[in-house]
Design a protein around this motif. Structure first.
Motif, PDB file in Angstrom:
ATOM      1  N   LEU A  51     -56.254  41.100 -14.857  1.00 36.08           N
ATOM      2  CA  LEU A  51     -54.838  41.442 -14.764  1.00 36.08           C
ATOM      3  C   LEU A  51     -54.226  41.475 -16.156  1.00 36.08           C
ATOM      4  N   HIS A  52     -53.530  42.575 -16.488  1.00 30.89           N
ATOM      5  CA  HIS A  52     -52.902  42.743 -17.797  1.00 30.89           C
ATOM      6  C   HIS A  52     -51.412  43.017 -17.597  1.00 30.89           C
ATOM      7  N   ARG A  53     -50.593  42.543 -18.527  1.00 32.52           N
ATOM      8  CA  ARG A  53     -49.158  42.815 -18.473  1.00 32.52           C
ATOM      9  C   ARG A  53     -48.790  43.801 -19.570  1.00 32.52           C
ATOM     10  N   LEU A  54     -48.033  44.845 -19.192  1.00 30.10           N
ATOM     11  CA  LEU A  54     -47.516  45.837 -20.131  1.00 30.10           C
ATOM     12  C   LEU A  54     -46.013  45.912 -19.909  1.00 30.10           C
ATOM     13  N   GLY A  55     -45.264  45.105 -20.675  1.00 27.56           N
ATOM     14  CA  GLY A  55     -43.830  45.008 -20.413  1.00 27.56           C
ATOM     15  C   GLY A  55     -43.616  44.376 -19.049  1.00 27.56           C
ATOM     16  N   ILE A  56     -42.832  45.050 -18.192  1.00 28.20           N
ATOM     17  CA  ILE A  56     -42.634  44.529 -16.842  1.00 28.20           C
ATOM     18  C   ILE A  56     -43.684  45.055 -15.872  1.00 28.20           C
ATOM     19  N   SER A  57     -44.511  45.999 -16.326  1.00 31.90           N
ATOM     20  CA  SER A  57     -45.562  46.539 -15.474  1.00 31.90           C
ATOM     21  C   SER A  57     -46.806  45.668 -15.558  1.00 31.90           C
ATOM     22  N   LEU A  58     -47.587  45.685 -14.481  1.00 31.96           N
ATOM     23  CA  LEU A  58     -48.870  45.000 -14.446  1.00 31.96           C
ATOM     24  C   LEU A  58     -49.965  46.033 -14.248  1.00 31.96           C
ATOM     25  N   ALA A  59     -51.143  45.748 -14.802  1.00 35.55           N
ATOM     26  CA  ALA A  59     -52.292  46.627 -14.633  1.00 35.55           C
ATOM     27  C   ALA A  59     -53.494  45.789 -14.238  1.00 35.55           C
TER      28      ALA A  59
ATOM     29  N   ALA B 127     -49.825  52.154 -22.320  1.00 36.40           N
ATOM     30  CA  ALA B 127     -48.603  51.702 -22.969  1.00 36.40           C
ATOM     31  C   ALA B 127     -47.539  52.785 -22.941  1.00 36.40           C
ATOM     32  N   LEU B 128     -47.957  54.048 -23.152  1.00 35.18           N
ATOM     33  CA  LEU B 128     -47.002  55.147 -23.102  1.00 35.18           C
ATOM     34  C   LEU B 128     -46.426  55.316 -21.694  1.00 35.18           C
ATOM     35  N   LEU B 129     -47.274  55.166 -20.686  1.00 31.23           N
ATOM     36  CA  LEU B 129     -46.789  55.260 -19.320  1.00 31.23           C
ATOM     37  C   LEU B 129     -45.779  54.160 -19.025  1.00 31.23           C
ATOM     38  N   SER B 130     -46.076  52.951 -19.515  1.00 31.42           N
ATOM     39  CA  SER B 130     -45.161  51.842 -19.303  1.00 31.42           C
ATOM     40  C   SER B 130     -43.834  52.095 -19.987  1.00 31.42           C
ATOM     41  N   GLY B 131     -43.894  52.581 -21.239  1.00 31.00           N
ATOM     42  CA  GLY B 131     -42.651  52.858 -21.949  1.00 31.00           C
ATOM     43  C   GLY B 131     -41.902  54.036 -21.385  1.00 31.00           C
ATOM     44  N   ALA B 132     -42.642  55.072 -20.973  1.00 34.70           N
ATOM     45  CA  ALA B 132     -41.998  56.256 -20.424  1.00 34.70           C
ATOM     46  C   ALA B 132     -41.289  55.966 -19.115  1.00 34.70           C
TER      47      ALA B 132
ATOM     48  N   GLU C 141     -45.082  48.458 -11.118  1.00 32.98           N
ATOM     49  CA  GLU C 141     -44.122  47.354 -11.040  1.00 32.98           C
ATOM     50  C   GLU C 141     -44.101  46.866  -9.597  1.00 32.98           C
ATOM     51  N   LEU C 142     -45.185  46.164  -9.241  1.00 34.05           N
ATOM     52  CA  LEU C 142     -45.413  45.714  -7.876  1.00 34.05           C
ATOM     53  C   LEU C 142     -46.026  44.316  -7.915  1.00 34.05           C
ATOM     54  N   PRO C 143     -46.007  43.583  -6.794  1.00 34.74           N
ATOM     55  CA  PRO C 143     -46.673  42.276  -6.766  1.00 34.74           C
ATOM     56  C   PRO C 143     -48.140  42.404  -7.164  1.00 34.74           C
TER      57      PRO C 143
END
Length: 329
Positions: free
Chosen positions: A282-290, A11-16, A309-311
């Motif tokens: 598959l998980h969503r963290l904001g606009i990022s996917l994991a 989550a921190l990586l996504s926010g950062a 932030e990729l397909p």
């Protein structure tokens, strides 16, 4: 690292990633660098006005390193609308960036860094500073063109349209300050042509050119790891970054790969009895996917996470193609 701590780290990586809007080519600051190569920001005043889209893009990267400012911004994404306060300053050649949310839960991000290198390299081999290396690199994987001029944050702006040449990465539209080349607005466009995030400065105090030098990151030789991705989208290069996660948790392997514009993070850590773990899938963290996978390698269970932030199919393919053997020299 427990599942809870690991989830928090993601989550921190996504926010950062918000701070990447300020300086996409910033390497985390490290101590112990006796001699540091430097870039004199004052020379930007002597450079001619950019003409081509690629020249505008490279100039925006240098501007992101050499300008100090305070601003208000809005971020519009799948997870809603957030307003932020942003600031950049430079002290003793080290850049400092701060982002603070002004609504919703109080969140504060800060990072210190220097101008990064495009890839791992020894001092003998050399590696270009990121603004030069990125501009050369993305020209192979994206089509850059000029859009119509607009007005953003009460400043004249030049628009760049950045379209990927394949379906392995997202595109962008950038609006750059016509006077300083500072990025004022960014739209992230997915592989279906949809705008999935807009990040825009709404108020900007006049940016000031730093009257001095900015430190360039040291040359770094790649670390030795028993695993590596056997497949990456064309153009994605292993980045010379040692993350805080690796420094704090020795059992966590973390690599970052980038084509100069799009980035993915790859984590590998042991699964230990009695500790929480992430759910595969598959998980969503904001606009990022994991993408999370549990595998057995080297006779032990491991958790693999690929985030970016990729397909989604790109992240899945990377996660499914890790190899546990010595990387070829």
């Amino acid at each position: 690292m427990s599942g809870g701590r690991f989830t928090k780290r993601l989550a921190l990586l996504s926010g950062a990633a918000l701070l990447a809007h300020l300086s996409p080519a910033l390497a985390e600051s490290t101590t112990g660098q006796a001699y540091a190569e430097r870039f004199d920001c004052r020379q930007l005043t002597d450079w001619e006005q950019p003409e081509s889209p690629l020249e505008w893009f490279e100039r925006s990267l240098w501007a992101s390193h050499c300008l100090e400012f305070q601003a208000r911004a809005v971020r519009i994404g799948i997870d809603g609308v957030r307003t932020l306060a942003l600031s950049r300053d430079i002290e003793d050649g080290v850049e400092r960036e701060v982002a603070r949310f002004l609504d919703g839960p109080p969140v504060f991000f800060e990072r210190h860094g220097r101008i990064g290198r495009m890839n791992w390299s020894s001092a003998d081999e050399g590696a270009p500073a990121s603004p030069v290396g990125i501009a050369r690199h993305i020209d192979q994987y994206y089509r850059l063109s000029m859009g119509r001029d607009e007005r953003i944050a009460n400043r004249s702006a030049v628009r760049l349209d950045i379209e990927p040449l394949d379906g392995m990465r997202f595109g962008q539209r950038l609006w750059l300050d016509a006077q300083t080349s500072l990025p004022l607005k960014r739209e992230l466009i997915d592989d279906r042509g949809r705008v999935v995030e807009t990040f825009q400065l709404t108020e900007l105090q006049p940016p000031q050119l730093h009257e001095g030098d900015v430190v360039l990151d040291a040359y770094r030789e790649p670390p030795q790891q028993s695993w590596f991705p056997a497949w990456l989208p064309e153009g994605f290069v292993d980045q010379p970054i040692v993350s805080d996660a690796e420094r704090q948790e020795q059992t966590l392997g973390h690599r970052i790969y980038s084509d100069g514009l799009s980035t993915l993070s790859l984590f590998v850590e042991p699964i230990e009895e009695g500790r929480e773990r992430l759910i595969p899938g598959l998980h969503r963290l904001g606009i990022s996917l994991a993408v999370v996978r549990h595998v057995v390698a080297e006779e032990r269970p491991l958790q693999v996470v690929v985030m970016g932030e990729l397909p989604p199919r790109v992240l899945v393919q990377v996660a499914e193609n890790l190899v546990w053997r010595e990387a070829p020299e």
